[in-house]
Enzyme design. Sequence first.
Site: not given
Ligand code: CMC
Length: 438
Positions: A266, A307, A365
């Site tokens: 987050h 995201h 971010d």
């Molecule tokens: N790098 C590499 N792979 C990724 C990433 C990443 N940053 N983010 C998602 N993926 C892949 C993930 O492995 C998954 O692959 P698969 O479908 O093969 O299993 C797919 O993309 C979908 O990911 P998810 O975790 O199911 O997606 P989510 O919507 O649950 O997660 C997230 C969103 C923001 C937690 C995630 O993209 C992440 O961990 N990003 C890095 C941390 C980050 O930058 N967070 C800040 C968010 S913006 C600030 C806020 O609003 O709080």
Amino acid sequence: MTDTKASLSLEGLDAPIELPIYSGSVGPKVIDVGALTSKGYFTYDPGFVSTASCESKITYIDGGAGLLMHRGYPIEVLAEKSEYLESCYLLLHGELPSKEEYAHFKNVITNHTMVHESITRFFKGFHYDSHPMAMMCGIVGALSAFYHDATDITNPKHRLISAHRLIAKMPTLAAMCYKHSQGQPFMYPNNKLGYAENFLHMMFGTPCDDAKVNPVIARAMDKIFLLHADHEQNASTSTVRLSGSSGANPFACIAAGIATLWGPAHGGANEAVLSMLEEIGDVENIDKYVAKAKDKSDPFRLMGFGHRVYKNFDPRAKVMKETCDEVLKELGLENDPLLNIAKKLEKIALEDEYFIEKKLYPNVDFYSGIIMKAIGIPTDMFTVIFATGRTVGWIAHWHEMLSEPLKIGRPRQLYTGYDKREFTDIDARPAVNPPHLP
Ligand code: CMC
């Protein structure tokens, strides 16, 4: 809300269940599943990916279209035409202020910027190297012990006073966290300065000099606050709502929001972006790290990419990128090695099939981290700054929730533990129990 019905057929039921469907002003329709409990069913939605937890009029996001609106105004319009405090007024009150209303609001906020002198003594209990988010959780929670004059949460005037206090005091407290870590004296707010300017003055000023804040940097700081002001029912806002639904003190609720924001998935992502760039260390290593991010067996993720809601682009990131370019130019940092890694990483990830296919774009971010690094803000302060900007969103949602009849938030669960069993006397238990913790 207009009302239509969904008919849900479930095994074991004589007749389908009729469920009301609500239409919001924009966005997907929402099925009211409240009636399912009486039929012996709960809904199951880990991560709340398709659950609306409340009704709200504050912020709307269309992740597919890359749209973020506060009270109907797109974020890029607010970033271009308004400043942070003006958007705070909008979020809190629902309309943009008139000239007089805005002057009054700014005056109220300015007159609440100082914190009680006893707060300075709280800091003495923290180690100099305490994480500033740990200090913020503690100190903001501690504010609940100071304001007994306005704790009637059923009184809208009291709620507004708490809102003003929080918006006004967060930059002061945030700067105090930094000063404590530096062993420098706390700087008092200067009420002649604007909101972001004052924050930078309290961060980087010392009693020994009266250095002026660079207006380009102050504008960038204001944009960082504005772009983080609210983001619908994200994890920290939902936490504030859930805490507030029990009738808890507003300062304690915001402290809970700060705790949730801290996590790297987050608000902690901006700090994680810089740690990642430092770990990459050299542009030559970028390919290796991109490969790690794509490797399913490797937990590494590219921080600042992806995201939960934006699956096209993050509209805040677009504005932040422009501001980032302005700041780097102003500070003559276009060739900073760490920032070079960031720029190359952004380019490679935007062109890479894996990131394109999974719709992983740089989020707000990614750029805010780069700007704050360029300004000279230490990485462990990044999330504190996010929390400062987000406070208005948290408090606006808390205020909105309390303006309606209050119902405590109480999710249910899919229980997969033991059914009822007999208690085994300690002498009769096996010498070694099978492991039961993950
Ligand atoms: N790098 C590499 N792979 C990724 C990433 C990443 N940053 N983010 C998602 N993926 C892949 C993930 O492995 C998954 O692959 P698969 O479908 O093969 O299993 C797919 O993309 C979908 O990911 P998810 O975790 O199911 O997606 P989510 O919507 O649950 O997660 C997230 C969103 C923001 C937690 C995630 O993209 C992440 O961990 N990003 C890095 C941390 C980050 O930058 N967070 C800040 C968010 S913006 C600030 C806020 O609003 O709080």
